[in-house]
Enzyme design. Structure first.
Site, PDB file in Angstrom:
ATOM      1  N   VAL A  47      -6.739  28.023  -5.274  1.00  0.00           N
ATOM      2  CA  VAL A  47      -6.634  28.154  -4.487  1.00  0.00           C
ATOM      3  C   VAL A  47      -6.550  28.229  -3.574  1.00  0.00           C
ATOM      4  CG1 VAL A  47      -4.042  27.122  -3.598  1.00  0.00           C
ATOM      5  CG2 VAL A  47      -4.294  27.411  -5.744  1.00  0.00           C
ATOM      6  N   CYS A  48      -7.210  29.440  -3.105  1.00  0.00           N
ATOM      7  CA  CYS A  48      -7.440  29.991  -1.872  1.00  0.00           C
ATOM      8  C   CYS A  48      -7.885  29.287  -0.622  1.00  0.00           C
ATOM      9  CB  CYS A  48      -7.085  32.068  -2.235  1.00  0.00           C
ATOM     10  SG  CYS A  48      -6.110  32.758  -2.473  1.00  0.00           S
ATOM     11  N   PRO A  49      -9.371  29.050  -1.547  1.00  0.00           N
ATOM     12  CA  PRO A  49     -10.371  28.537  -0.462  1.00  0.00           C
ATOM     13  C   PRO A  49      -9.694  27.133  -0.156  1.00  0.00           C
ATOM     14  CG  PRO A  49     -11.513  29.002  -2.796  1.00  0.00           C
ATOM     15  CD  PRO A  49      -9.920  29.886  -2.803  1.00  0.00           C
ATOM     16  N   LEU A  52      -7.926  27.798   2.865  1.00  0.00           N
ATOM     17  CA  LEU A  52      -8.063  28.599   4.062  1.00  0.00           C
ATOM     18  C   LEU A  52      -8.949  27.839   4.326  1.00  0.00           C
ATOM     19  CD1 LEU A  52      -9.349  32.172   2.357  1.00  0.00           C
ATOM     20  CD2 LEU A  52      -7.581  32.060   4.191  1.00  0.00           C
TER      21      LEU A  52
END
Length: 188
Positions: A47-49, A52
């Site tokens: 999920v992070c990328p 971001l």
């Protein structure tokens, strides 16, 4: 939590930012500008990328609003550089990534998961006086929306610049605001 309206605590972190050497960031570097601390659990995840990259698409607009962006995880600045150099989504991001391997920032903002050593998925907006004005924390599987963050920052900036005015729900730049008074009690 009692964190809204509190001053940011002292910190020192090493940053990676595309096109620059590694550099240190402290609370002193925030003075006079709005800042976003965008905590995420870890580099090289799922999920992070996506979130971001979504924030990266708003970076130039945020800069035009006088807002600096700091992505923060408990990884090192070396890991941030390696992720930037190997990920298509992360490779295009221009804002700074702070390494928080000593957990100073994660503890200062009360988002450290003690059992894993990772940070929660959390966003904090700090005003030019170093005071936390906005916070959002979501569960592991729920990514954030950068457009909504920009809307909230514009509202916070408006309220700061227009004492006595507040922004109602779903307020957008240029929309009507409210001036709280006894005359409004029970009429909204």
């Amino acid at each position: 939590m009692g964190i809204i309206g509190s001053a940011i605590k002292p910190f020192k972190a090493t940053a990676f930012q595309a096109g620059k050497d590694f550099f240190d960031v402290t609370e002193k570097d925030l003075e006079g500008r709005w800042s976003i601390f965008f905590f995420y659990p870890a580099d090289f995840t799922f999920v992070c990328p996506t979130e971001l990259q979504d924030l990266g698409e708003q970076y130039n607009h945020l800069q035009s609003l006088g807002v600096d962006v700091y992505a923060v995880s408990t990884d090192t600045h070396f890991s941030h550089k390696a992720w930037h150099d190997t990920s298509e989504k992360i490779g295009g991001i221009q804002y700074a990534f702070l390494g928080d391997q000593l957990h100073t920032l994660s503890k200062n903002f009360n988002v450290l998961r003690e059992d894993s050593g990772l940070a929660d998925r959390a966003t904090f907006v700090v005003d030019p006086d170093g005071v936390i004005q906005i916070m959002e924390i979501t569960c592991e599987g729920v990514g954030r929306n950068a457009s909504e963050l920009v809307r909230k920052i514009k509202a916070a900036q408006y309220v700061r610049e227009n004492p006595g005015q507040v922004c109602p729900a779903a307020w957008e730049e240029g929309a009507e605001t409210l001036a709280p008074s006894l005359d409004l009690v029970g009429k909204i």
